[in-house]
Design a protein around this motif. Structure first.
Motif, PDB file in Angstrom:
ATOM      1  N   UNK A 168       0.827  -1.116  -0.034  1.00  0.00           N
ATOM      2  CA  UNK A 168       0.260   0.244   0.133  1.00  0.00           C
ATOM      3  C   UNK A 168       0.743   1.232   0.033  1.00  0.00           C
ATOM      4  N   UNK A 169       2.119   1.160   0.882  1.00  0.00           N
ATOM      5  CA  UNK A 169       2.694   2.294   0.758  1.00  0.00           C
ATOM      6  C   UNK A 169       3.650   2.796  -0.705  1.00  0.00           C
ATOM      7  N   UNK A 170       3.947   1.372  -1.150  1.00  0.00           N
ATOM      8  CA  UNK A 170       4.689   1.764  -2.492  1.00  0.00           C
ATOM      9  C   UNK A 170       3.789   2.207  -3.426  1.00  0.00           C
ATOM     10  N   UNK A 171       2.329   1.679  -3.392  1.00  0.00           N
ATOM     11  CA  UNK A 171       1.522   1.860  -4.416  1.00  0.00           C
ATOM     12  C   UNK A 171       1.167   3.617  -4.308  1.00  0.00           C
ATOM     13  N   UNK A 172       1.173   4.013  -3.077  1.00  0.00           N
ATOM     14  CA  UNK A 172       0.871   5.360  -2.966  1.00  0.00           C
ATOM     15  C   UNK A 172       1.872   6.336  -3.392  1.00  0.00           C
ATOM     16  N   UNK A 173       3.073   6.057  -3.562  1.00  0.00           N
ATOM     17  CA  UNK A 173       3.994   6.805  -3.988  1.00  0.00           C
ATOM     18  C   UNK A 173       4.071   6.650  -5.374  1.00  0.00           C
ATOM     19  N   UNK A 174       3.786   5.521  -5.857  1.00  0.00           N
ATOM     20  CA  UNK A 174       3.531   5.025  -7.368  1.00  0.00           C
ATOM     21  C   UNK A 174       2.521   6.008  -7.993  1.00  0.00           C
ATOM     22  N   UNK A 175       1.652   6.244  -7.232  1.00  0.00           N
ATOM     23  CA  UNK A 175       0.442   6.949  -7.836  1.00  0.00           C
ATOM     24  C   UNK A 175       0.527   8.483  -7.626  1.00  0.00           C
ATOM     25  N   UNK A 176       1.129   8.800  -6.558  1.00  0.00           N
ATOM     26  CA  UNK A 176       1.338  10.273  -6.092  1.00  0.00           C
ATOM     27  C   UNK A 176       2.699  10.975  -6.259  1.00  0.00           C
ATOM     28  N   UNK A 177       3.562   9.979  -6.625  1.00  0.00           N
ATOM     29  CA  UNK A 177       4.990  10.549  -6.821  1.00  0.00           C
ATOM     30  C   UNK A 177       5.920  10.554  -5.702  1.00  0.00           C
ATOM     31  N   UNK A 178       7.138  10.895  -6.090  1.00  0.00           N
ATOM     32  CA  UNK A 178       8.112  11.002  -4.742  1.00  0.00           C
ATOM     33  C   UNK A 178       7.865  12.043  -3.897  1.00  0.00           C
ATOM     34  N   UNK A 179       6.995  12.942  -4.154  1.00  0.00           N
ATOM     35  CA  UNK A 179       6.734  14.277  -3.341  1.00  0.00           C
ATOM     36  C   UNK A 179       5.933  13.701  -2.116  1.00  0.00           C
ATOM     37  N   UNK A 180       5.160  12.492  -2.216  1.00  0.00           N
ATOM     38  CA  UNK A 180       4.213  12.040  -1.049  1.00  0.00           C
ATOM     39  C   UNK A 180       5.379  11.437   0.139  1.00  0.00           C
ATOM     40  N   UNK A 181       6.509  11.286  -0.249  1.00  0.00           N
ATOM     41  CA  UNK A 181       7.352  10.938   0.989  1.00  0.00           C
ATOM     42  C   UNK A 181       7.933  12.335   1.508  1.00  0.00           C
ATOM     43  N   UNK A 182       8.508  12.054   2.720  1.00  0.00           N
ATOM     44  CA  UNK A 182       8.839  13.066   3.680  1.00  0.00           C
ATOM     45  C   UNK A 182      10.580  13.093   3.331  1.00  0.00           C
ATOM     46  N   UNK A 183      10.970  14.071   2.530  1.00  0.00           N
ATOM     47  CA  UNK A 183      12.472  14.342   2.313  1.00  0.00           C
ATOM     48  C   UNK A 183      13.072  15.250   3.194  1.00  0.00           C
TER      49      UNK A 183
END
Length: 813
Positions: free
Chosen positions: A618-633
């Protein structure tokens, strides 16, 4: 004696052709008289000892043809000439010519494949290419080949590809008849596409009525006809002009009134669908107003859903319409489009076979003993996708076995004069005591106009039960006969159960409301909507029987509400349970458990037993769908990525590609190992995840050639910003660099640091990539300014050889 008609000249050749062989094709234009003169002319043929069956595409045309032929013989309908249509028939013991609709013929030949007592079958207006017409010809041809070589088959039409038909019938002879049509003056009046159709039609009719004679207006459907009729009655207040609608859902009496001659001194405006294109002669018409539109049903095999679409009429159809103005005298045809648009119209209407639901066809062929349509001869064979979908649906209802052969349930379905879904509904509803209700619902859905036009089928059932007219009584009688066929008792009809029985026919169209606004989602995954003001729009669940409009904005035409309890009771074996793990908008993993009927979620709630692998995906899919900006950089992650990017730009082969595209493409490799115990995207340590992918040797080299920090001569440690535009950059107070004679670099001396030199108060002083040059050049000007502002700080004349410092001068110095 009847007046001569153009077809009379062709009758001797036609008679000789059918004497010599069993098949023929007759091409005769509208008004030639083929519908009435041909059957009568064959009565005396030596081979015609039995009945002559004339197939008509429409009931109104069948009744009119029988009436005209009986009149020519000075008889009443039901003597030598009779008719049989759904809800109505006039047949007597002496009847030799039966005019029947194509659907009635299908039931006739399935019940008696030999067609005992029938000498000839005449297919009238075959150019309309209805599904039942194509099926009837295929079955008749098969019966002729295997059981009745003496059976005569005659295909008649005003406009068709005679060569194709003749080839289908074994190179049958083609007899052609010249028509007798008076000149028709065609006038073009393009309508405003943004204005209501009825307004444009009304304006055109008022202009057209400057000419003498009655008016025939072609419109796509009943709704447009009724709106135009209302507007015309309001605007044309001439008591000598009658406004008459004409469409299939009207009562026979109202249809007869529309086609009957106007009384002396009166004329009429007939507003008709394509029902008036052929077969019917409406006395007194010499003006045609053509909207150029028609309504067709299109079936979507993937969804099992038919919808009505308003489309442009074909060139053949508009020519048929034009011809209605010149049957009896010269006329005028007003076309509500530009002359140039005519050339862009399709030449002929598409055969219904190519766009229709083939469930009834597949069931009828199974009853005939055919499991693959290629076993029969078709002008246009059934499309494979629609055929396969029909077979799948029939198997789902238990009508066919695994080999595609008729089951016992299928045999019961085939005996009912209903589409398979509705026949299954009636048979299945018997178990719950709702067979009579189901039969009435089935009749309503197959007989347009009965019970009114309310979307809610409960209202239509109630109105049907109370209708006193001849059509209403005939419809109730038909429904009761159907219920009796399945062995139903005289049970009470509960209209409120309409949705529950409708779901037996349309399980894929059980629909759930999607918030406010009348939007619904069906179990088949397709959306449909109701008018917000419609009471059904407030229901949680409905079952949709009919829709119109484009697939992406289908409008519900007929439906009924259904309770969740009824859904669960009817589809207990089809309701599935599924768990979903998703990341919400805040980046937190949420787990839900749902009960679903197809795409419709009946209920859902959180559940606890979630596998770590599901959370990870689910976490991986969320990043796939929303892009790397979904992560806390973090700052560290951003700088690490920028440091590697800098080195890759200098030495592409050695350093990894950490661009957005590359990271998303390899997300399983670099991010998944960092997800142990993580349930929020914000908790993903991106720096650690990326750093772990670097080999040990590269990690050590990274710190050497692209260090994260810079040590100043004064002993300070400063962060190097690799991510900033124009980087790498450091911000440093000028005094900390005193004594530095060489400009600082990274990447083994290949990339100079951008130095943002600051005052003791950390205000910008100068930006440079050449520190020695700065000492020699503009430092003198900076020194002069800084000494005035910061007198307590050292400002040596020779900074390259001065001691670096992070402090002000000592006291007293």
């Amino acid at each position: 004696m009847s007046a001569p008609l153009p077809v009379d000249a062709a009758l001797p050749d036609l008679g000789a052709a059918l004497e010599a062989r069993s098949e023929a094709v007759l091409v005769a234009p509208p008004g030639a008289g083929k519908t009435t003169r041909v059957p009568l002319s064959l009565l005396a043929a030596p081979w015609a000892s039995g009945k002559i069956i004339l197939l008509s595409p429409r009931r109104i045309a069948a009744r009119a043809a029988a009436s005209r032929m009986a009149s020519e013989r000075g008889e009443r309908v039901g003597e030598t000439i009779g008719y049989r249509v759904r809800l109505d028939s006039r047949i007597g013991p002496k009847t030799r010519i039966e005019v029947i609709t194509e659907g009635v013929f299908t039931r006739m030949i399935l019940a008696d494949p030999e067609l005992a007592g029938v000498s000839a079958v005449l297919f009238d207006e075959f150019h309309e290419r209805s599904l039942e017409g194509d099926l009837g010809l295929a079955l008749a041809r098969d019966a002729q080949a295997g059981l009745r070589p003496d059976l005569r088959l005659l295909v008649m039409s005003a406009t068709l590809d005679a060569a194709r038909i003749a080839s289908l019938l074994g190179d049958a002879p083609v007899i052609r008849c010249e028509g007798r049509m008076y000149p028709v003056d065609v006038r073009y009046r393009p309508r405003n596409p943004h204005a209501p159709l009825e307004k444009e039609v009304t304006a055109s009719v008022r202009s057209a009525m400057n000419e003498p004679g009655s008016v025939l207006v072609f419109l796509p459907g009943a709704r447009e006809i009724e709106r135009a009729a209302e507007m015309l009655r309001n605007e044309i207040r001439d008591p000598t002009i009658d406004v008459r609608p004409l469409y299939g859902a009207m009562s026979p009496a109202d249809q007869d009134a529309a086609i009957a001659p106007s009384p002396e001194g009166r004329r009429k405006i007939v507003l008709a669908t394509s029902i008036a294109e052929t077969s019917l002669t409406i006395e007194g018409v010499r003006i045609v107003v053509d909207s150029g539109l028609t309504r067709r049903a299109r079936f979507e095999p993937a969804l099992g859903l038919s919808r009505l679409e308003t489309v442009r009429a074909s060139q053949a159809a508009i020519e048929q319409r034009r011809g209605r103005a010149g049957r009896l005298e010269p006329g005028v045809c007003w076309r509500l489009w530009s002359e140039g648009e005519t050339r862009a119209l399709p030449l002929f209407d598409r055969p219904e076979m190519l766009d229709a639901d083939l469930s009834s066809l597949a069931l009828d062929l199974a009853a005939w003993g055919v499991t693959d349509p290629v076993a029969l001869t078709w002008l246009d064979p059934p499309p494979r996708a629609a055929w396969e979908q029909a077979i799948t649906g029939l198997k789902r209802f238990g009508a066919l076995d695994a080999d595609g052969r008729l089951t016992g349930h299928g045999k019961e379905l085939s005996r009912l004069a209903l589409p398979p879904r509705l026949a299954h509904m009636v048979l299945t509803a018997k178990v719950g005591g709702d067979a009579r209700l189901a039969a009435h619902v089935a009749v309503l859905l197959t007989e347009q106009g009965l019970g009114g036009r309310a979307v809610d089928l409960r209202e239509r059932v109630e109105r049907l039960l109370q209708e006193r007219g001849e059509r209403g009584r005939a419809a109730r009688a038909l429904a009761d006969r159907i219920a009796k066929q399945v062995g139903a008792s005289a049970e009470e009809i509960e209209p409120d159960r309409a949705g529950a029985v409708l779901a037996l026919a349309y399980p894929d169209r059980v629909a759930k409301a999607r918030g406010a606004g009348g939007a619904f989602l069906m179990a088949n995954g397709r959306a449909a909507s109701l008018e917000v003001a419609d009471p059904l729009a407030r229901e949680s669940y409905i079952v949709i029987a009919d829709t119109s409009g484009a697939a992406d904005r289908a409008r519900v035409l007929a439906a009924a509400p259904i309770s969740l309890a009824d859904i669960e009771r009817a589809f207990a074996d089809e309701i599935t349970f599924s768990g979903s793990v998703q990341v919400d908008q805040s980046g937190v993993v949420r787990s839900r458990r749902a009960r679903k009927l197809g795409a419709v979620v009946l209920s859902e709630g959180p559940f606890e037993s979630v596998e770590a692998a599901d959370i990870e995906q689910a976490l991986l899919q969320s990043v796939r769908e929303n892009g790397l900006s979904a992560l806390h950089w973090s700052e560290g992650a951003t700088q690490l990525r920028a440091r590697v990017a800098l080195l890759r730009s200098l030495d592409n082969a050695e350093w990894p590609d950490w661009s957005d595209e590359a990271l998303l493409g390899s997300i399983e490799e670099w991010m998944a190992p960092a997800l142990a115990g993580v349930k929020r995207l914000a908790d993903v340590d991106v720096a650690a995840a990326l750093g772990a992918t670097l080999p040990y040797a590269l990690r050590r080299r990274l710190d050497d050639v692209a260090p994260a920090t810079f040590e100043t001569p004064a002993g300070g440690t400063l962060r190097i910003d690799y991510a900033v535009e124009g980087g790498p950059v450091i911000e440093v107070r000028l005094q900390e660099l005193f004594g530095l004679t060489k400009h600082p670099t990274v990447a083994g001396g290949r990339v100079p640091l951008t130095l943002r030199l600051l005052s003791p108060a950390h205000r910008p002083v100068q930006t440079t990539k050449d520190l020695p040059g700065f000492w020699r050049g503009s430092y003198a000007a900076v020194r002069a300014e800084m000494r005035g502002r910061y007198p307590k700080h050292p400002w040596p004349e020779d900074p390259a050889n001065a001691e670096p410092t992070r402090r002000a001068k000592p006291r007293g110095s």
